[in-house]
Design an enzyme around this catalytic site. Structure first.
Site, PDB file in Angstrom:
ATOM      1  N   ASP A 210      37.928  40.737  38.728  1.00  0.00           N
ATOM      2  CA  ASP A 210      38.897  39.772  38.790  1.00  0.00           C
ATOM      3  C   ASP A 210      40.170  40.230  37.901  1.00  0.00           C
ATOM      4  O   ASP A 210      40.010  41.157  37.196  1.00  0.00           O
ATOM      5  CB  ASP A 210      38.230  38.507  38.473  1.00  0.00           C
ATOM      6  N   SER A 211      41.404  39.453  38.107  1.00  0.00           N
ATOM      7  CA  SER A 211      42.284  39.679  37.409  1.00  0.00           C
ATOM      8  C   SER A 211      42.174  39.292  35.946  1.00  0.00           C
ATOM      9  O   SER A 211      42.947  39.725  34.885  1.00  0.00           O
ATOM     10  CB  SER A 211      43.379  38.672  37.930  1.00  0.00           C
TER      11      SER A 211
ATOM     12  N   CYS B  59      37.787  37.496  43.320  1.00  0.00           N
ATOM     13  CA  CYS B  59      39.170  37.038  43.046  1.00  0.00           C
ATOM     14  C   CYS B  59      39.543  36.675  44.472  1.00  0.00           C
ATOM     15  O   CYS B  59      39.582  37.681  45.413  1.00  0.00           O
ATOM     16  CB  CYS B  59      39.903  38.051  42.420  1.00  0.00           C
TER      17      CYS B  59
ATOM     18  N   GLU C  56      43.333  31.907  31.092  1.00  0.00           N
ATOM     19  CA  GLU C  56      43.489  33.102  30.500  1.00  0.00           C
ATOM     20  C   GLU C  56      43.534  32.857  28.849  1.00  0.00           C
ATOM     21  O   GLU C  56      43.243  33.723  28.051  1.00  0.00           O
ATOM     22  CB  GLU C  56      44.291  34.072  30.974  1.00  0.00           C
TER      23      GLU C  56
ATOM     24  N   CYS D 184      40.218  29.457  43.870  1.00  0.00           N
ATOM     25  CA  CYS D 184      40.294  30.461  42.870  1.00  0.00           C
ATOM     26  C   CYS D 184      39.180  30.555  41.856  1.00  0.00           C
ATOM     27  O   CYS D 184      38.671  29.202  41.377  1.00  0.00           O
ATOM     28  CB  CYS D 184      41.664  29.995  42.175  1.00  0.00           C
TER      29      CYS D 184
ATOM     30  N   HIS E 237      38.943  31.079  38.987  1.00  0.00           N
ATOM     31  CA  HIS E 237      39.279  30.570  37.499  1.00  0.00           C
ATOM     32  C   HIS E 237      38.941  29.202  37.397  1.00  0.00           C
ATOM     33  O   HIS E 237      38.461  28.642  36.413  1.00  0.00           O
ATOM     34  CB  HIS E 237      40.732  30.785  37.213  1.00  0.00           C
TER      35      HIS E 237
HETATM   36  N1  DGL Z   1      40.651  34.437  39.723  1.00  0.00           N
HETATM   37  C1  DGL Z   1      41.622  34.772  40.856  1.00  0.00           C
HETATM   38  C2  DGL Z   1      41.678  34.120  42.263  1.00  0.00           C
HETATM   39  O1  DGL Z   1      40.336  33.705  42.430  1.00  0.00           O
HETATM   40  C3  DGL Z   1      43.000  34.611  40.053  1.00  0.00           C
HETATM   41  C4  DGL Z   1      44.080  34.773  40.797  1.00  0.00           C
HETATM   42  C5  DGL Z   1      45.245  35.265  39.746  1.00  0.00           C
HETATM   43  O2  DGL Z   1      45.008  36.231  39.020  1.00  0.00           O
HETATM   44  O3  DGL Z   1      46.275  35.150  40.157  1.00  0.00           O
HETATM   45  O4  DGL Z   1      42.588  34.192  42.941  1.00  0.00           O
END
Ligand code: DGL
Length: 272
Positions: free
Chosen positions: A20-21, A83, A161, A193, A195
């Site tokens: 993921d990011s 993600c 984050e 998302c 997160h």
């Molecule tokens: N967890 C990512 C998602 O599901 C985060 C997106 C991001 O980093 O902008 O989209």
């Protein structure tokens, strides 16, 4: 022409790569680890480039390819794109180029639309996902007769984050994003998302317990399980799965956040 990369090293004890990011994909990795505790996992957080929703498409594509290459160098037997932003933007290209099974995350629009009593569903996503044509098509395909309201939530990923999950800023931002949806009378909320599952407690504090919240960790884990079984590459049930965690930007603050969200102490290593 792209030459498809085939891994011939797939074997039962190979790891599953999850990325993921940032920390969001831990919500998926946790479910995988709880459901398939015998599988080895390598989790990569691309924190240096988070949020993915704020970077240009070509940079996102390069980052996803570079992480996929790292996983292939570790001879993973499957890759989970934990993600939504990366899934809707890059997954089809990645699938054309890499032979290893690639599982993406798809917001649970279909079950939410089918189960919604008043046919009103809200979905929280990043700004990049909200604008993505693949995502919009997905909503159209699965909304059934429900009215689906898409709410972009800039700022939430950054706060998560930074570990600012319980602070006032996060609460105010959530209130701002949820209020229009609640005013419309939604009874179902899809988290688009990875997160956002870390904010479920805070969402419930604003919206109450009547709202049904849909996340994707369970369906993604079930899909992964099916793909591993179909290829007969499941790990031995006797094995205890090892979990490794890497990040493109390691700091003590991140190490602490990883440990908090994972639920036990995590040794975070730099992504080579
Ligand atoms: N967890 C990512 C998602 O599901 C985060 C997106 C991001 O980093 O902008 O989209």
């Amino acid at each position: 022409m792209i030459t498809k990369q085939v891994t011939t090293q797939n074997n039962n004890s190979a790891a599953i790569g999850v990325f993921d990011s940032g920390v969001g994909g831990l919500s998926i990795a946790k479910c995988i680890h709880q459901t398939l505790p015998y599988e080895n996992l390598i989790y990569v957080a691309d924190t240096q480039y988070a949020p993915y929703g704020d970077i240009q498409h070509d940079i996102l594509t390069k980052r996803v390819h570079s992480i996929a290459q790292y996983f292939l160098s570790k001879k993973v037997k499957a890759i989970v794109v934990a993600c939504n932003t990366a899934t809707v933007s890059v997954i089809s290209q990645l699938r054309e180029e890499i032979e290893v099974p690639i599982i993406g995350v798809e917001p649970a629009i279909k079950p939410a639309a089918l189960a919604s009593k008043n046919a009103k569903v809200g979905i929280l996503v990043t700004q990049a996902t909200a604008k993505n044509k693949n995502f919009i098509q997905l909503v159209e395909r699965y909304k059934n007769d429900a009215q689906v309201s898409i709410q972009a939530c800039p700022g939430l990923v950054d706060l998560i984050e930074q570990g600012k999950i319980d602070n006032k800023e996060c609460q105010q931002l959530l209130q701002q994003y949820l209020t229009p949806l609640l005013n419309e009378g939604i009874d179902s909320l899809v988290l688009g998302c990875t997160h956002y599952p870390f904010l479920i407690k805070q969402i419930k504090a604003i919206a109450g317990d009547q709202l049904t919240i849909y996340e994707t960790a369970t369906p993604v884990t079930q899909q992964l399980k099916r793909r591993l079984a179909a290829l007969s590459v499941n790990a031995s049930l006797e094995q205890t799965g090892q979990c490794q965690f890497l990040s493109s930007k390691v700091s003590s603050q991140q190490q602490e956040l990883f440990s908090k969200l994972w639920g036990q102490s995590v040794d975070l290593k730099p992504l080579p």
